[in-house]
Write a protein that holds these residues in place. Structure first.
Motif, PDB file in Angstrom:
ATOM      1  N   VAL A   6       0.876  -1.085   0.203  1.00  0.00           N
ATOM      2  CA  VAL A   6      -0.082   0.135   0.171  1.00  0.00           C
ATOM      3  C   VAL A   6       0.800   1.079  -0.064  1.00  0.00           C
ATOM      4  N   CYS A   7       0.955   2.056  -1.009  1.00  0.00           N
ATOM      5  CA  CYS A   7       1.817   3.137  -1.424  1.00  0.00           C
ATOM      6  C   CYS A   7       0.884   4.294  -1.084  1.00  0.00           C
ATOM      7  N   HIS A   8       1.703   5.395  -0.724  1.00  0.00           N
ATOM      8  CA  HIS A   8       1.028   6.665  -0.312  1.00  0.00           C
ATOM      9  C   HIS A   8       0.336   7.206  -1.539  1.00  0.00           C
ATOM     10  N   SER A   9       1.004   6.912  -2.889  1.00  0.00           N
ATOM     11  CA  SER A   9       0.484   7.132  -4.226  1.00  0.00           C
ATOM     12  C   SER A   9      -0.883   6.548  -4.386  1.00  0.00           C
ATOM     13  N   ASP A  10      -1.242   5.517  -3.744  1.00  0.00           N
ATOM     14  CA  ASP A  10      -2.500   4.531  -3.645  1.00  0.00           C
ATOM     15  C   ASP A  10      -3.648   5.795  -3.318  1.00  0.00           C
ATOM     16  N   GLY A  31      -2.668   0.151  -6.277  1.00  0.00           N
ATOM     17  CA  GLY A  31      -1.958  -1.243  -5.982  1.00  0.00           C
ATOM     18  C   GLY A  31      -0.840  -1.271  -7.054  1.00  0.00           C
ATOM     19  N   HIS A  32       0.346  -0.883  -6.813  1.00  0.00           N
ATOM     20  CA  HIS A  32       1.444  -1.370  -7.795  1.00  0.00           C
ATOM     21  C   HIS A  32       2.619  -1.855  -7.003  1.00  0.00           C
ATOM     22  N   GLU A  33       2.462  -2.614  -6.037  1.00  0.00           N
ATOM     23  CA  GLU A  33       3.591  -3.177  -5.124  1.00  0.00           C
ATOM     24  C   GLU A  33       3.060  -4.798  -5.184  1.00  0.00           C
ATOM     25  N   ILE A  34       3.239  -5.315  -6.415  1.00  0.00           N
ATOM     26  CA  ILE A  34       2.450  -6.669  -6.667  1.00  0.00           C
ATOM     27  C   ILE A  34       3.496  -7.869  -6.601  1.00  0.00           C
ATOM     28  N   GLY A  54       5.528  -3.690 -10.718  1.00  0.00           N
ATOM     29  CA  GLY A  54       5.637  -2.466  -9.887  1.00  0.00           C
ATOM     30  C   GLY A  54       4.702  -1.520 -10.766  1.00  0.00           C
ATOM     31  N   CYS A  55       5.164  -0.191 -10.818  1.00  0.00           N
ATOM     32  CA  CYS A  55       4.462   1.104 -11.155  1.00  0.00           C
ATOM     33  C   CYS A  55       4.036   1.017 -12.603  1.00  0.00           C
ATOM     34  N   MET A  56       4.713   0.262 -13.516  1.00  0.00           N
ATOM     35  CA  MET A  56       4.609   0.225 -15.137  1.00  0.00           C
ATOM     36  C   MET A  56       4.140  -1.016 -15.761  1.00  0.00           C
ATOM     37  N   LEU A  60       8.732  -3.264  -5.026  1.00  0.00           N
ATOM     38  CA  LEU A  60       8.420  -2.880  -6.447  1.00  0.00           C
ATOM     39  C   LEU A  60       7.904  -1.596  -6.665  1.00  0.00           C
ATOM     40  N   CYS A  61       7.938  -0.681  -5.838  1.00  0.00           N
ATOM     41  CA  CYS A  61       7.711   0.804  -5.620  1.00  0.00           C
ATOM     42  C   CYS A  61       8.484   1.563  -4.643  1.00  0.00           C
ATOM     43  N   ALA A  62       8.403   1.397  -3.276  1.00  0.00           N
ATOM     44  CA  ALA A  62       9.010   1.950  -2.364  1.00  0.00           C
ATOM     45  C   ALA A  62      10.595   1.634  -2.498  1.00  0.00           C
ATOM     46  N   TYR A  75       6.474  -0.433   8.174  1.00  0.00           N
ATOM     47  CA  TYR A  75       6.625   0.794   7.855  1.00  0.00           C
ATOM     48  C   TYR A  75       5.928   0.915   6.468  1.00  0.00           C
ATOM     49  N   ARG A  76       5.100  -0.467   6.061  1.00  0.00           N
ATOM     50  CA  ARG A  76       4.512  -0.462   4.717  1.00  0.00           C
ATOM     51  C   ARG A  76       3.401  -1.550   5.115  1.00  0.00           C
ATOM     52  N   PHE A  77       2.316  -1.011   4.820  1.00  0.00           N
ATOM     53  CA  PHE A  77       1.140  -2.147   4.745  1.00  0.00           C
ATOM     54  C   PHE A  77       1.154  -2.795   3.453  1.00  0.00           C
TER      55      PHE A  77
HETATM   56 ZN    ZN Z   1       4.088   3.746  -5.151  1.00  0.00          ZN
END
Ligand code: ZN
Ligand code: NAP
Length: 349
Positions: free
Chosen positions: A40-44, A62-65, A88-90, A157-159, A338-340
């Motif tokens: 769960v990214c803050h960008s979500d 969701g982009h940390e799959i 990831g994000c792309m 995959l993102c952070a 530090y990440r959900f």
């Molecule tokens: Zn992200």
């Protein structure tokens, strides 16, 4: 089409809830992945609430799959059924422009992001990882080690790549003094990587309660950013600062901590602009204020391989899918350790 389901924001105001939708059938170069975990990214949160003004609803973030390959197209060579895989994000880019040729697909004008992005295959909007499965071209699927805790790999995959890439680009290493601003999803990975690259690491935080964790994660020193005296001790001493804060704030208090020729790289994307920094703070010490966007696919694989080799993962709180709305509220209070990561086994059809 493949019947799929997940969690979506239907509008910026109401909580996320179940959403049924279709994904394309895998083509010759596609990989179909059963999603096991999604970070769960803050960008979500920014996009579920339309804080960047570009969201199309319903939006499935969701982009940390990470997950398991369950189907491959006839021309897929590097993945087979049963393999672990990451997205990831792309999920696509033009493949031909100078950015793509340089393996910097994130800067391509035609990048297709994993969610909330026009999909070249279907003409619709892409849906992200808060869902049971995803179909992605093999060129945008990453190999994931089975030696690491899979749920804790998801945020890489993102952070992970968003902090790894600028630290590598600015060649952070032994002998450098590096600041990380904010101990959230990105920040805690920044601390881990800067420490792993051999730098002296100072964490700047608004949360006094995070000091012990920051040291455990690899920080050599921790500074509470509103303590002017503690900040002043570090004036003109940093080679590089990575700023991960998601809210507008005073950049000068950090720029003044850079040495001559030092760089502060911003990766946080607040919905409102930061107050403009004092130009003199840049000019008189030839400092650089920079930015960075995730990282290319090749570098993302390099980062995942580095993490497998050095036993680096994210520190996570595993949550059930329905807890996502509470998780967003906690993230806004800087209360995530530090990440959900969502356990997708808890997603009901
Ligand atoms: Zn992200
Ligand atoms: P996060 O987990 O919420 O972490 C942000 C941290 O910033 C918080 O934990 C908090 O740390 C600190 N913070 C929050 N509000 C603050 C304030 N008002 N002043 C100072 N510090 C504050 O968020 P994240 O997932 O790491 O994402 C951070 C930002 O990066 C978001 O804007 C996100 O959209 C963006 N992002 C950018 C990229 C890219 O490619 N550039 C990629 C992913 C995400 P302390 O408690 O330690 O102060």
């Amino acid at each position: 089409m493949l019947k799929s389901y997940g969690y979506a924001a239907y509008n910026p105001q109401t909580p996320l809830r179940t959403f049924h939708f279709e994904r394309r059938e895998p083509g010759p170069t596609d990989v179909r992945i059963e999603i096991l975990y999604c970070g769960v990214c803050h960008s979500d949160l920014h996009q579920a609430r339309n804080e960047w003004n570009g969201s199309t609803f319903p939006i499935v973030p969701g982009h940390e799959i990470v997950g398991k390959v369950i189907e491959v197209g006839s021309q897929v060579a590097s993945f087979k059924i049963g393999d672990l895989a990451g997205v990831g994000c792309m999920v696509d880019s033009c493949g031909e422009c100078p950015d793509c040729q340089d393996h910097q697909e994130q800067f391509c004008a035609d990048t297709v992001f994993t969610y909330n992005s026009p999909d070249k295959h279907t003409g619709k909007i892409t849906y992200g990882g808060y869902s049971n499965q995803i179909v992605v071209d093999q060129g945008f699927v990453l190999h994931v080690s089975d030696n690491l805790n899979l749920a804790a790999v998801a945020p890489l995959l993102c952070a992970g790549i968003t902090t790894y890439s600028p630290l590598r680009h600015w060649r952070v290493g032994k002998g450098d003094k590096v600041g990380i601003v904010g101990l959230g999803g990105l920040g805690h990975m920044g601390v881990k990587f800067a420490h792993a690259f051999g730098a002296e690491v100072v964490l700047f935080t608004t949360s006094p309660g995070k000091e012990a964790d920051a040291r455990r994660l690899g920080a050599d020193d921790v500074v509470i950013s509103k303590n002017a005296e503690a900040m002043a001790k570090h004036l003109q001493s940093f080679d590089f600062i990575l700023n991960t804060v998601a809210a507008p704030h005073d950049l000068d208090q950090y720029l003044s901590l850079l040495k001559r020729d030092g760089t502060m790289c911003l990766v946080g994307v607040p919905s409102e602009p930061h107050p403009s920094p004092n130009v003199g703070n840049l000019i008189f010490r030839r400092r650089t204020l920079a930015g960075s966007l995730i990282g290319g696919i090749r570098e993302t694989q390099e980062m995942l391989d580095f993490c497998a080799e050095h036993n680096i993962v994210s520190d996570i709180e595993l949550i059930a899918m329905p807890a996502i709305n509470d998780a967003y509220e906690r993230m806004l209070k800087s209360d995530v350790k530090y990440r959900f990561v969502i356990d997708m086994a808890t997603l009901q059809a």
